[in-house]
Design an enzyme around this catalytic site. Structure first.
Site, PDB file in Angstrom:
ATOM      1  N   ASN A 162      59.432  77.689  77.790  1.00 43.02           N
ATOM      2  CA  ASN A 162      59.596  79.138  77.886  1.00 43.02           C
ATOM      3  C   ASN A 162      60.431  79.601  76.711  1.00 43.02           C
ATOM      4  OD1 ASN A 162      58.356  79.932  80.601  1.00 43.02           O
ATOM      5  ND2 ASN A 162      59.583  78.099  81.071  1.00 43.02           N
ATOM      6  N   GLU A 163      59.730  79.917  75.651  1.00 43.06           N
ATOM      7  CA  GLU A 163      60.383  80.282  74.402  1.00 43.06           C
ATOM      8  C   GLU A 163      60.980  81.683  74.524  1.00 43.06           C
ATOM      9  OE1 GLU A 163      60.907  78.064  72.480  1.00 43.06           O
ATOM     10  OE2 GLU A 163      59.196  76.796  71.981  1.00 43.06           O
ATOM     11  N   PRO A 164      61.847  82.070  73.564  1.00 43.05           N
ATOM     12  CA  PRO A 164      62.436  83.407  73.629  1.00 43.05           C
ATOM     13  C   PRO A 164      61.355  84.469  73.854  1.00 43.05           C
ATOM     14  CG  PRO A 164      63.421  82.152  71.857  1.00 43.05           C
ATOM     15  CD  PRO A 164      62.324  81.300  72.406  1.00 43.05           C
TER      16      PRO A 164
END
Ligand code: F6R
Length: 656
Positions: A162-164
């Site tokens: 869950n990237e930025p």
């Protein structure tokens, strides 16, 4: 994890934390909690559902779980697992697949039913991805939800992938990887080009649905992002920060990963030091004064009582009497870090009035010339990180040895190898059989530049780097007879599975015994994305511990200095030795770095910084000189900085 391991929360921290001296101890505590949970569920005749992570962080946890299974009868028969993520697209048999990782580190070594181990599939056809992700969520629900979720944290602050930008309500889905995450993974895939752009990952909500969450983080390279996640605002910029909203989520950290938290970095902001069991010793005093000078953008000697008071440092003024006195303490501490004679002066050439060489303090201070051993994890770290100081040692008449710890073969691109091997093939110097073999390698390299490297090719790549190191050392004036190529065996394993062992420690111990150094310089750069520096530091620590146990006579005279590598500089308050460089020395260092041609414009491990290594080195050492100057100290062209350890103390510390 017993409650007693949790630190009392201060007003900066929004999630509970437990800090351990090292990752092994931390992993043992987490494994013990998992074992307790599994056994409790087994006694109740119920399944235990674990959420699992991959990456370098949980490797020691899985090793401990395997040990508990083998030695203490921990059964996984009632365990169901759901892994966070998988690269997409990627087949499960690929060396980098997380399915393979889990088999390698856990599943194949315990009595878990393979049918109860779940990972998102990297091979579902694109049109079926959404349905596959929905089915994954459904499978978690059908299993009764996750009892305990293990997480790592990426340098982007991601949990799972869950990237930025990933929202709080996200569920399992296809995502695009952040460029930084891809660069961190590039080592596993043999370069940027072959690193997947996408992954399937459980979402933030799927993770937060777990009944309990333990996020693990080891090493200094995680310290800043851990600080942001624990102390910063909750939001999608750092997805780990969402853990602040969970009722039972804990961060389990080693000392190094906890290092940027306010309680360690600027504890005076939390309350009086005495109440925290801390004191205004030299290091803490310097740290506070430098912090204040940088905050106020003032030279140290211009800081006023008001500056101290406004910043909440009344306590420090109380100890020293006035800003004037405190300033002098901070100023002289910094001044005394600087010397152009890192090995001390030649007594035969001493002149009356020469300033003492303060940073040296061991019993070897009067020894001249000294035996200096520079340990270089990769073949170019010596010149990148301390090329100027290296030249000084040679020029000032010391006996300089360089120990190259790993071959660095993994960082030579196939393209660079092809160019050099084709040259040898065509040189006519190789015998026919060797030329045929080279011809075959060249054909393979030319045809498929992402093909995984075979052992023979890696041997050639190692040789290429070895000769670059020889050429680099030549620029610094270190003869080949004083270069020691250790080729530590841990480096032979795949990047993510590397662990050091007795053979690595023995090889380094033998070198220490051979050289009997007065000064040891080693990489304390824990930010390198592939972890080799960290492992090399562990190897050194164990080798020094062995030397201490054996009461090696040279150890009493030895000093250990750590340099930082290409990725970061020591914080100012950590610096014990600052070696100023002249403009000519900066150019000579550049020439030495240029000898590492395969690393010049196509290095595989550039990290997030796209500048070439020589540029980073120059920028970094100029910036450091500027920082000294801003504090009111002399103006130099560039500075290389080091942090001191007493070898024997270092050997018992587990901070790395
Ligand atoms: C892996 C995962 C990632 C990693 C993170 C840290 O399944 O979901 O979030 O936990 O990238 O990776 P390492 O431990 O290699 O630093």
């Amino acid at each position: 994890m017993t409650k007693s391991r949790l630190l009392e929360r201060n007003h900066h921290e929004h999630s509970p934390i437990a800090v351990f001296p090292g990752s092994l101890e931390a992993s043992r505590a987490v494994a013990a909690e998992i074992a307790t949970l599994i056994r409790a569920r087994a006694r109740e005749g119920r399944p235990c559902v674990l959420g699992l992570a991959t990456g370098s962080t949980p490797v020691s946890l899985y090793a401990e779980l395997v040990r508990l299974h083998r030695e203490e009868g921990l059964s996984f028969a009632n365990v169901t697992t759901f892994n966070l993520d998988e690269y997409y697209p990627l087949a499960p048999a690929q060396p980098q697949s997380y399915r393979r990782f889990m088999r390698l580190h856990l599943f194949d070594h315990v009595d878990i039913d393979p049918a109860r181990t779940h990972l998102p599939s990297g091979t579902v056809p694109k049109p079926e991805v959404d349905a596959h992700c929905a089915a994954y969520e459904e499978a978690i629900r059908a299993a009764g939800g996750i009892d305990l979720q293990i997480l790592g944290i990426g340098r982007t602050g991601h949990i799972g992938f869950n990237e930025p930008g990933s929202p709080r309500h996200s569920l399992t889905r296809l995502v695009t990887l952040d460029p930084l995450t891809r660069r961190d993974a590039a080592g596993d895939f043999g370069g940027d080009a072959a690193t997947p752009r996408h992954a399937l990952t459980m979402g933030v909500r799927s993770i937060l649905n777990a009944r309990r969450i333990i996020l693990l983080a080891w090493g200094q390279h995680k310290a800043d992002i851990v600080q942001q996640a624990v102390e910063g605002e909750v939001g999608p910029r750092v997805t780990a920060s969402f853990l602040q909203e969970h009722a039972d989520a804990v961060y389990v950290l080693d000392d190094a990963a906890a290092g940027s938290l306010t309680r360690y970095r600027t504890p005076w902001l939390i309350g009086p030091l005495a109440e925290q069991g801390l004191a205004w010793d030299e290091r803490m005093t310097r740290r506070a004064i430098l912090w204040l000078a940088q905050r106020k953008q003032k030279p140290i000697l211009k800081l006023t009582d008001d500056d101290y008071n406004e910043a909440g440092l009344q306590d420090l003024i109380r100890v020293h009497g006035s800003a004037y006195e405190a300033n002098l303490v901070g100023f002289y501490q910094m001044q005394h870090t600087i010397t152009g004679w890192p090995g001390g002066r030649d007594p035969a050439r001493a002149k009356p009035g020469d300033a003492p060489v303060r940073p040296l303090r061991a019993a070897s201070a009067a020894v001249f010339p000294k035996r200096v051993l520079v340990l270089s994890p990769h073949p170019d770290d010596d010149v990148i990180s301390m090329g100027g100081t290296l030249c000084r040692f040679v020029d000032q008449g010391h006996e300089v040895h360089i120990g190259y710890e790993v071959s660095g073969a993994g960082a030579v691109s196939n393209e660079a190898a092809w160019r050099l091997l084709a040259f040898v093939r065509d040189s006519g110097l190789a015998n026919p059989a060797a030329a045929a073999k080279l011809g075959q390698i060249c054909t393979e390299l030319a045809g498929d530049s992402t093909k995984p490297a075979a052992a023979e090719l890696l041997r050639w790549k190692g040789l290429i780097r070895r000769h670059e190191a020889i050429a680099g050392a030549r620029v610094c004036g270190v003869p080949e007879s004083r270069l020691h190529f250790l080729d530590l065996p841990f480096y032979e394993a795949e990047a993510r599975s590397r662990r050091y062992g007795p053979a690595d420690v023995a090889a380094l111990a033998a070198l220490l015994d051979q050289v009997q150094p007065h000064l040891i310089y080693a990489a304390g750069d824990l930010d390198d994305p592939h972890g080799t520096h960290r492992l090399c530091l562990h190897v050194l620590r164990d080798a020094l511990a062995g030397a201490a146990r054996a009461r090696a006579p040279w150890l009493a005279q030895a000093e250990l200095w750590l340099y930082r590598g290409a990725w970061a500089e020591w914080p100012l308050d950590d610096i014990d030795l600052a070696v100023p460089l002249s403009p000519q020395e900066v150019l000579r260092r550049r020439r030495a770095i240029f000898r590492h041609e395969t690393q010049k414009d196509q290095a595989l491990f550039m990290g997030e910084d796209r500048r070439e290594f020589w540029q980073r080195t120059e920028d970094r050492s100029r910036r450091l000189a500027q920082a000294y100057n801003n504090l009111g100290l002399a103006e130099y062209e560039a500075i290389e900085a080091f942090k001191r350890y007493a070898p024997a103390e270092f050997a018992v510390s587990t901070a790395f």
